[in-house]
Design an enzyme around this catalytic site. Sequence first.
Site, PDB file in Angstrom:
ATOM      1  N   PHE A 288       0.874  -1.179   0.000  1.00  0.00           N
ATOM      2  CA  PHE A 288       0.000   0.000   0.000  1.00  0.00           C
ATOM      3  C   PHE A 288       0.906   1.222   0.000  1.00  0.00           C
ATOM      4  O   PHE A 288       1.691   1.427   0.930  1.00  0.00           O
ATOM      5  CB  PHE A 288      -0.903   0.025   1.241  1.00  0.00           C
ATOM      6  CG  PHE A 288      -1.756   1.276   1.349  1.00  0.00           C
ATOM      7  CD1 PHE A 288      -3.106   1.226   1.053  1.00  0.00           C
ATOM      8  CD2 PHE A 288      -1.210   2.502   1.737  1.00  0.00           C
ATOM      9  CE1 PHE A 288      -3.897   2.376   1.140  1.00  0.00           C
ATOM     10  CE2 PHE A 288      -1.990   3.646   1.819  1.00  0.00           C
ATOM     11  CZ  PHE A 288      -3.332   3.582   1.524  1.00  0.00           C
ATOM     12  N   GLU A 289       0.760   2.033  -1.022  1.00  0.00           N
ATOM     13  CA  GLU A 289       1.463   3.314  -1.088  1.00  0.00           C
ATOM     14  C   GLU A 289       0.571   4.314  -1.789  1.00  0.00           C
ATOM     15  O   GLU A 289      -0.101   3.968  -2.769  1.00  0.00           O
ATOM     16  CB  GLU A 289       2.757   3.210  -1.901  1.00  0.00           C
ATOM     17  CG  GLU A 289       3.865   2.393  -1.315  1.00  0.00           C
ATOM     18  CD  GLU A 289       5.085   2.369  -2.220  1.00  0.00           C
ATOM     19  OE1 GLU A 289       6.210   2.370  -1.696  1.00  0.00           O
ATOM     20  OE2 GLU A 289       4.911   2.345  -3.461  1.00  0.00           O
ATOM     21  N   ILE A 290       0.525   5.509  -1.289  1.00  0.00           N
ATOM     22  CA  ILE A 290      -0.017   6.639  -2.027  1.00  0.00           C
ATOM     23  C   ILE A 290       1.106   7.660  -2.080  1.00  0.00           C
ATOM     24  O   ILE A 290       1.578   8.109  -1.026  1.00  0.00           O
ATOM     25  CB  ILE A 290      -1.265   7.237  -1.365  1.00  0.00           C
ATOM     26  CG1 ILE A 290      -2.374   6.169  -1.266  1.00  0.00           C
ATOM     27  CG2 ILE A 290      -1.764   8.446  -2.143  1.00  0.00           C
ATOM     28  CD1 ILE A 290      -3.624   6.638  -0.560  1.00  0.00           C
ATOM     29  N   HIS A 325      12.246   1.577  -1.125  1.00  0.00           N
ATOM     30  CA  HIS A 325      11.441   2.803  -1.078  1.00  0.00           C
ATOM     31  C   HIS A 325      11.613   3.515   0.267  1.00  0.00           C
ATOM     32  O   HIS A 325      11.733   4.750   0.324  1.00  0.00           O
ATOM     33  CB  HIS A 325       9.959   2.476  -1.284  1.00  0.00           C
ATOM     34  CG  HIS A 325       9.587   2.220  -2.697  1.00  0.00           C
ATOM     35  ND1 HIS A 325       8.280   2.141  -3.134  1.00  0.00           N
ATOM     36  CD2 HIS A 325      10.342   2.027  -3.815  1.00  0.00           C
ATOM     37  CE1 HIS A 325       8.251   1.915  -4.431  1.00  0.00           C
ATOM     38  NE2 HIS A 325       9.494   1.822  -4.861  1.00  0.00           N
TER      39      HIS A 325
END
Length: 392
Positions: A288-290, A325
């Site tokens: 999950f990344e925004i 990341h």
Amino acid sequence: MARAYDLRSILFVLVAFVGAVVVLRDLRYDFAFVGDMRAAELSRRTQEVTATMTSTVMQTEKTMVTETIQVASDPPPAEKANAAFVILTRNKDLKDLRETLVQLEDRFNRRYKYPYVFLNNEPFSDTFKEKIQGMVSGECQFGLIPEEHWSYPEYIDQTRAAEARKDMQDRKVIYGGNESYRHMCRYESGFFFRHPLMDQYKWYWRVEPGVKFGCEIDYDPFLFMERNNKKYGFTISIKEVIETIPTLWNTTMDFMNKHKEMIPAANLMDFITDKKGDYNRCHFWSNFEIGSLDFLRSDQYMAYFDHLDRAGGFFYERWGDAPVHSLGVSMFLNKNEVHWFEDIGYFHGPLWNCPKGEANKKCWCSEEESIEIKNPAWSCTLNFKDLPAPKL
């Protein structure tokens, strides 16, 4: 005559009552799921019910009843971000992906209609495309990953890479023997945002097949990020399996020593280091990344990725995109630019992020299942939360 008249009146009322019962009994409401999966949206349907009432007093009368059931479709908001969901998936993931998209559409995107970009290292089947397009509200784009982004660079010793996989498999390291998993981690670390289909966007929301969304999302996370100068958002943060990244920290330190001018004074290094200055294994769980695509496209992040890629750890070890990341975010961003989406209920087996207190009322997940409550020793989320805001 009066008694006959009264009798006819009684019979008329009785027949009318029985006829009404028949009409109500036969009236049915037929609901349909959009694309046979959209549980939140009902299509317009019309049924015709014919009721026939007869009596010795009245002539046979035929009545047509039409019922229209309509569920309001939320129009797209007047203001939206330049954003898309990005999903790395395969044809065989269709069932799991559809289950995830049902929830994502119902909890959020049916109101916002953001587009989807689906990426695959093999061509998507027509069945996959049809099944996906039929169930989502946003535009769908399907992209094939360039071979050079999902293959061995010329500077990688493939024999050494194969030996490393066998060794890790023998030691039962998670995904240790999986070759395609390594290509996936490398691709998510440094290439997905370079796919031509992503060029037009400034924000991305990463989604994976099989994940669950446990709460109503009644605001736009993309606009939240944009308006508050956030560049990276997460839901879950945990510690990495050290056997997968034995040299990642030293390689990162080598980069930092060579490019000190790239590292801002206000950063998040305290999140990823212990008191001795060593890597504490904390990372944002990147399924999950925004985030900001401009950040990933920046000279700083691209230089860091290229440094790692040349070192070969994606293949000689099993470097994951999550720690890559996270180390990049921690080097180049400060706490004010990173956001914990505590209010988004999210599950990726076996871990939950579930809102607490009042926010949990719009959820079906249990707040006690959240990783920072259920297993605080494994979670790094509260470490992030407790960090002081930077002095800028």
